[in-house]
Design a protein around this motif. Structure first.
Motif, PDB file in Angstrom:
ATOM      1  N   ASN A 162      23.866  73.794  51.887  1.00 40.59           N
ATOM      2  CA  ASN A 162      23.908  75.198  51.505  1.00 40.59           C
ATOM      3  C   ASN A 162      24.274  75.226  50.028  1.00 40.59           C
ATOM      4  O   ASN A 162      25.322  74.705  49.638  1.00 40.59           O
ATOM      5  CB  ASN A 162      24.945  75.979  52.315  1.00 40.59           C
ATOM      6  CG  ASN A 162      24.563  76.086  53.774  1.00 40.59           C
ATOM      7  OD1 ASN A 162      23.430  76.403  54.093  1.00 40.59           O
ATOM      8  ND2 ASN A 162      25.494  75.797  54.661  1.00 40.59           N
ATOM      9  N   LEU A 163      23.403  75.810  49.220  1.00 40.17           N
ATOM     10  CA  LEU A 163      23.565  75.707  47.769  1.00 40.17           C
ATOM     11  C   LEU A 163      23.389  77.068  47.110  1.00 40.17           C
ATOM     12  O   LEU A 163      22.478  77.822  47.444  1.00 40.17           O
ATOM     13  CB  LEU A 163      22.514  74.730  47.228  1.00 40.17           C
ATOM     14  CG  LEU A 163      22.401  74.509  45.740  1.00 40.17           C
ATOM     15  CD1 LEU A 163      23.630  73.805  45.191  1.00 40.17           C
ATOM     16  CD2 LEU A 163      21.159  73.684  45.424  1.00 40.17           C
ATOM     17  N   ASN A 164      24.297  77.372  46.202  1.00 39.29           N
ATOM     18  CA  ASN A 164      24.171  78.535  45.334  1.00 39.29           C
ATOM     19  C   ASN A 164      24.412  78.004  43.924  1.00 39.29           C
ATOM     20  O   ASN A 164      25.546  77.700  43.555  1.00 39.29           O
ATOM     21  CB  ASN A 164      25.199  79.612  45.704  1.00 39.29           C
ATOM     22  CG  ASN A 164      24.992  80.885  44.910  1.00 39.29           C
ATOM     23  OD1 ASN A 164      24.245  80.908  43.931  1.00 39.29           O
ATOM     24  ND2 ASN A 164      25.668  81.941  45.307  1.00 39.29           N
ATOM     25  N   PHE A 165      23.336  77.876  43.158  1.00 34.06           N
ATOM     26  CA  PHE A 165      23.354  77.099  41.923  1.00 34.06           C
ATOM     27  C   PHE A 165      22.827  77.941  40.767  1.00 34.06           C
ATOM     28  O   PHE A 165      21.745  78.506  40.862  1.00 34.06           O
ATOM     29  CB  PHE A 165      22.456  75.875  42.146  1.00 34.06           C
ATOM     30  CG  PHE A 165      22.415  74.901  41.030  1.00 34.06           C
ATOM     31  CD1 PHE A 165      23.503  74.113  40.732  1.00 34.06           C
ATOM     32  CD2 PHE A 165      21.259  74.748  40.278  1.00 34.06           C
ATOM     33  CE1 PHE A 165      23.454  73.200  39.708  1.00 34.06           C
ATOM     34  CE2 PHE A 165      21.202  73.834  39.252  1.00 34.06           C
ATOM     35  CZ  PHE A 165      22.301  73.059  38.967  1.00 34.06           C
ATOM     36  N   ASN A 166      23.612  78.086  39.731  1.00 38.87           N
ATOM     37  CA  ASN A 166      23.193  78.794  38.521  1.00 38.87           C
ATOM     38  C   ASN A 166      23.120  77.794  37.381  1.00 38.87           C
ATOM     39  O   ASN A 166      24.047  76.996  37.200  1.00 38.87           O
ATOM     40  CB  ASN A 166      24.191  79.902  38.165  1.00 38.87           C
ATOM     41  CG  ASN A 166      24.258  80.956  39.234  1.00 38.87           C
ATOM     42  OD1 ASN A 166      23.258  81.552  39.565  1.00 38.87           O
ATOM     43  ND2 ASN A 166      25.444  81.164  39.795  1.00 38.87           N
ATOM     44  N   CYS A 167      22.042  77.841  36.605  1.00 40.99           N
ATOM     45  CA  CYS A 167      21.908  76.862  35.536  1.00 40.99           C
ATOM     46  C   CYS A 167      21.628  77.518  34.189  1.00 40.99           C
ATOM     47  O   CYS A 167      21.039  78.591  34.102  1.00 40.99           O
ATOM     48  CB  CYS A 167      20.830  75.833  35.852  1.00 40.99           C
ATOM     49  SG  CYS A 167      19.155  76.483  35.818  1.00 40.99           S
ATOM     50  N   ASP A 168      22.069  76.824  33.163  1.00 42.47           N
ATOM     51  CA  ASP A 168      21.807  77.188  31.774  1.00 42.47           C
ATOM     52  C   ASP A 168      21.598  75.864  31.032  1.00 42.47           C
ATOM     53  O   ASP A 168      22.564  75.193  30.661  1.00 42.47           O
ATOM     54  CB  ASP A 168      22.984  77.972  31.195  1.00 42.47           C
ATOM     55  CG  ASP A 168      22.735  78.450  29.773  1.00 42.47           C
ATOM     56  OD1 ASP A 168      21.701  78.075  29.190  1.00 42.47           O
ATOM     57  OD2 ASP A 168      23.584  79.185  29.243  1.00 42.47           O
ATOM     58  N   VAL A 169      20.332  75.478  30.900  1.00 44.26           N
ATOM     59  CA  VAL A 169      19.983  74.169  30.345  1.00 44.26           C
ATOM     60  C   VAL A 169      19.196  74.381  29.056  1.00 44.26           C
ATOM     61  O   VAL A 169      18.157  75.040  29.063  1.00 44.26           O
ATOM     62  CB  VAL A 169      19.146  73.353  31.355  1.00 44.26           C
ATOM     63  CG1 VAL A 169      18.741  72.014  30.759  1.00 44.26           C
ATOM     64  CG2 VAL A 169      19.911  73.163  32.660  1.00 44.26           C
ATOM     65  N   ASP A 204      25.342  63.708  58.923  1.00 47.46           N
ATOM     66  CA  ASP A 204      24.994  64.985  59.556  1.00 47.46           C
ATOM     67  C   ASP A 204      26.102  66.025  59.485  1.00 47.46           C
ATOM     68  O   ASP A 204      26.331  66.780  60.426  1.00 47.46           O
ATOM     69  CB  ASP A 204      24.585  64.769  61.020  1.00 47.46           C
ATOM     70  CG  ASP A 204      23.366  63.882  61.134  1.00 47.46           C
ATOM     71  OD1 ASP A 204      22.464  64.004  60.283  1.00 47.46           O
ATOM     72  OD2 ASP A 204      23.317  63.053  62.062  1.00 47.46           O
ATOM     73  N   GLN A 205      26.815  66.060  58.366  1.00 49.38           N
ATOM     74  CA  GLN A 205      27.832  67.084  58.147  1.00 49.38           C
ATOM     75  C   GLN A 205      27.336  68.057  57.090  1.00 49.38           C
ATOM     76  O   GLN A 205      26.713  67.655  56.100  1.00 49.38           O
ATOM     77  CB  GLN A 205      29.144  66.456  57.673  1.00 49.38           C
ATOM     78  CG  GLN A 205      29.910  65.748  58.765  1.00 49.38           C
ATOM     79  CD  GLN A 205      30.426  66.731  59.801  1.00 49.38           C
ATOM     80  OE1 GLN A 205      31.144  67.661  59.501  1.00 49.38           O
ATOM     81  NE2 GLN A 205      30.021  66.522  61.051  1.00 49.38           N
ATOM     82  N   PRO A 206      27.592  69.347  57.260  1.00 55.97           N
ATOM     83  CA  PRO A 206      27.147  70.314  56.249  1.00 55.97           C
ATOM     84  C   PRO A 206      28.021  70.260  55.009  1.00 55.97           C
ATOM     85  O   PRO A 206      29.199  69.880  55.065  1.00 55.97           O
ATOM     86  CB  PRO A 206      27.307  71.657  56.975  1.00 55.97           C
ATOM     87  CG  PRO A 206      28.395  71.417  57.972  1.00 55.97           C
ATOM     88  CD  PRO A 206      28.247  69.982  58.406  1.00 55.97           C
ATOM     89  N   VAL A 207      27.441  70.640  53.896  1.00 55.62           N
ATOM     90  CA  VAL A 207      28.197  70.778  52.656  1.00 55.62           C
ATOM     91  C   VAL A 207      27.710  72.044  51.965  1.00 55.62           C
ATOM     92  O   VAL A 207      26.513  72.342  51.962  1.00 55.62           O
ATOM     93  CB  VAL A 207      28.036  69.535  51.733  1.00 55.62           C
ATOM     94  CG1 VAL A 207      26.603  69.357  51.270  1.00 55.62           C
ATOM     95  CG2 VAL A 207      28.987  69.610  50.546  1.00 55.62           C
ATOM     96  N   GLY A 208      28.638  72.799  51.432  1.00 54.61           N
ATOM     97  CA  GLY A 208      28.306  74.004  50.686  1.00 54.61           C
ATOM     98  C   GLY A 208      28.653  73.810  49.225  1.00 54.61           C
ATOM     99  O   GLY A 208      29.769  73.384  48.902  1.00 54.61           O
ATOM    100  N   ILE A 209      27.704  74.087  48.342  1.00 57.41           N
ATOM    101  CA  ILE A 209      27.921  73.900  46.908  1.00 57.41           C
ATOM    102  C   ILE A 209      27.651  75.225  46.206  1.00 57.41           C
ATOM    103  O   ILE A 209      26.568  75.786  46.332  1.00 57.41           O
ATOM    104  CB  ILE A 209      27.006  72.807  46.343  1.00 57.41           C
ATOM    105  CG1 ILE A 209      27.237  71.479  47.077  1.00 57.41           C
ATOM    106  CG2 ILE A 209      27.235  72.647  44.839  1.00 57.41           C
ATOM    107  CD1 ILE A 209      26.240  70.395  46.721  1.00 57.41           C
ATOM    108  N   GLU A 210      28.662  75.729  45.527  1.00 62.46           N
ATOM    109  CA  GLU A 210      28.517  76.910  44.689  1.00 62.46           C
ATOM    110  C   GLU A 210      28.977  76.519  43.298  1.00 62.46           C
ATOM    111  O   GLU A 210      30.168  76.300  43.076  1.00 62.46           O
ATOM    112  CB  GLU A 210      29.372  78.065  45.218  1.00 62.46           C
ATOM    113  CG  GLU A 210      28.977  78.544  46.594  1.00 62.46           C
ATOM    114  CD  GLU A 210      29.866  79.669  47.097  1.00 62.46           C
ATOM    115  OE1 GLU A 210      30.580  80.271  46.268  1.00 62.46           O
ATOM    116  OE2 GLU A 210      29.844  79.933  48.299  1.00 62.46           O
ATOM    117  N   THR A 211      28.039  76.396  42.379  1.00 61.80           N
ATOM    118  CA  THR A 211      28.424  75.890  41.066  1.00 61.80           C
ATOM    119  C   THR A 211      27.537  76.422  39.958  1.00 61.80           C
ATOM    120  O   THR A 211      26.394  76.817  40.190  1.00 61.80           O
ATOM    121  CB  THR A 211      28.406  74.338  41.067  1.00 61.80           C
ATOM    122  OG1 THR A 211      28.979  73.848  39.859  1.00 61.80           O
ATOM    123  CG2 THR A 211      27.005  73.800  41.219  1.00 61.80           C
TER     124      THR A 211
END
Length: 196
Positions: free
Chosen positions: A130-137, A90-97
């Motif tokens: 919390n996610l901010n995710f940009n993709c190029d696949v 129950d801990q938050p994690v922020g991912i910006e990748t």
């Protein structure tokens, strides 16, 4: 593996949420052609290259690339509050990748993530993500759906996922998708989407 890494604080402080912030990590770990197997599922990571930089509770990834079973990846970005997230529930994690990939085997990734061979997946969005995710696949595979040139972004906060202008090539044409998925109520997940 080249490491220049420091850990300051008592390990026992990590056992409690209230004191975990008193522990500080700093430094970096650089990997070159590392391969290993992980978990009871014996998941293969191959040719792992890149730099992991620690700053207190956060982790920065710089040109981290490799292969994860059938899929390949290159990541640049940040994982915020990652140390506490790994040690406590129950801990938050922020991912910006940013993710770049030549091929993603989504079928295989889902079977690993959900630990089941069934084709049915229970969808939910963690309130701690919390996610901010940009993709190029360049290409991916999910069942019979095999799009190419997949580009776009995904924002996730408060159990709501928002994506604008995901572009891809599939079924002999070009698609642009926009959507919102509200998963606050797991019994009635709301989806609003449009495409061209």
């Amino acid at each position: 593996i080249k490491a220049d890494f420091s850990f300051e604080g008592k390990v026992s402080l990590l056992k409690k949420k209230a004191t975990a912030q008193q522990v500080h990590t700093n430094g970096s770990i650089e990997t070159t052609n590392v391969k290993f197997r992980y978990s009871k599922q014996n998941i293969h990571f191959i040719d792992l290259n890149g730099t992991f930089q620690f700053n207190s509770n956060d982790l920065a990834l710089s040109n981290v690339r490799g292969k994860f079973e059938n899929s390949d990846f290159q990541l640049n970005g940040f994982f915020k509050n990652i140390v506490t997230f790994l040690f406590f529930d129950d801990q938050p994690v922020g991912i910006e990748t940013d993710l770049k990939s030549n091929f993603l085997d989504v079928d295989q990734l889902f079977s690993i993530a959900f630990k089941e061979s069934s084709s049915d997946y229970n969808f939910n969005i963690s309130p701690n993500l919390n996610l901010n995710f940009n993709c190029d696949v360049k290409s991916l595979k999910y069942k019979r759906f095999k799009p190419t040139s997949v580009k776009g972004d995904l924002l996730v906060k408060n159990q709501v996922a928002v994506s604008r202008n995901i572009a891809l090539k599939a079924m002999g044409g070009d698609l642009t998708l926009n959507g919102i998925v509200d998963a606050k109520n797991p019994k009635a997940i709301e989806v609003v989407s449009s495409f061209k």
